[in-house]
Design a protein around this motif. Sequence first.
Motif, mmCIF file in Angstrom:
data_model
loop_
_atom_site.group_PDB
_atom_site.id
_atom_site.type_symbol
_atom_site.label_atom_id
_atom_site.label_comp_id
_atom_site.label_asym_id
_atom_site.label_seq_id
_atom_site.Cartn_x
_atom_site.Cartn_y
_atom_site.Cartn_z
ATOM 1 N N VAL A 1 23.416 16.434 182.387
ATOM 2 C CA VAL A 1 22.470 17.514 182.104
ATOM 3 C C VAL A 1 23.210 18.834 181.986
ATOM 4 C CG1 VAL A 1 20.502 18.805 183.019
ATOM 5 C CG2 VAL A 1 20.573 16.329 183.260
ATOM 6 N N GLU B 1 20.650 23.743 178.931
ATOM 7 C CA GLU B 1 20.788 22.880 180.108
ATOM 8 C C GLU B 1 19.492 22.863 180.920
ATOM 9 O OE1 GLU B 1 25.568 23.462 181.020
ATOM 10 O OE2 GLU B 1 24.116 24.888 181.845
ATOM 11 N N ARG C 1 17.030 20.549 179.307
ATOM 12 C CA ARG C 1 17.357 19.141 179.576
ATOM 13 C C ARG C 1 17.002 18.749 181.008
ATOM 14 N NH1 ARG C 1 22.424 19.971 176.571
ATOM 15 N NH2 ARG C 1 23.436 20.253 178.585
#
Length: 163
Positions: free
Chosen positions: A116, A144, A147
Amino acid sequence: MSRSGDRAERLDPVRLRPPGRGLLLRLGAIVVLLGIAAVLVRARPAGAPCAAPTAAKATARASPLPSGAAPGRPVIPDGTVGVPVRLADPTALALVHPGNRVDLLRLDDEGDATPVASAALVLDVTGADDPAVGGLLLALDGEEAARAVAAPSRGFAILIRPG
């Protein structure tokens, strides 16, 4: 009916004596202490959190406070957002400290680990003494962060980077 001269046998109303010097000093001290407490409560800013001194020191080591930042609160670096994550193995919370860099992996129901984030800054560690309720606050960039919250998972795993 005869009146007795003895006070113990008389039914006169109770007459209160004026307070003694010791009682007045004690009452004065109480008033002064309550006044000081009221001043101290009013002097504390309304939005100031009550943080443990050790957490405040660790946060200050992680990143210097910019102007206008509240002490004791994690500072989120520019270009990132703070994302709280719960670890699948909460005992790892005892190994991580604010200022560390970690790689974040999402654990799927099948047991697969999906990357991630890489080298995410740890802003805060909560519940290290009680891992069942603890977690990490990480500074992640927008991609990020998306995700990290995109799909349900069993939790996250971290790899602690040296340094």
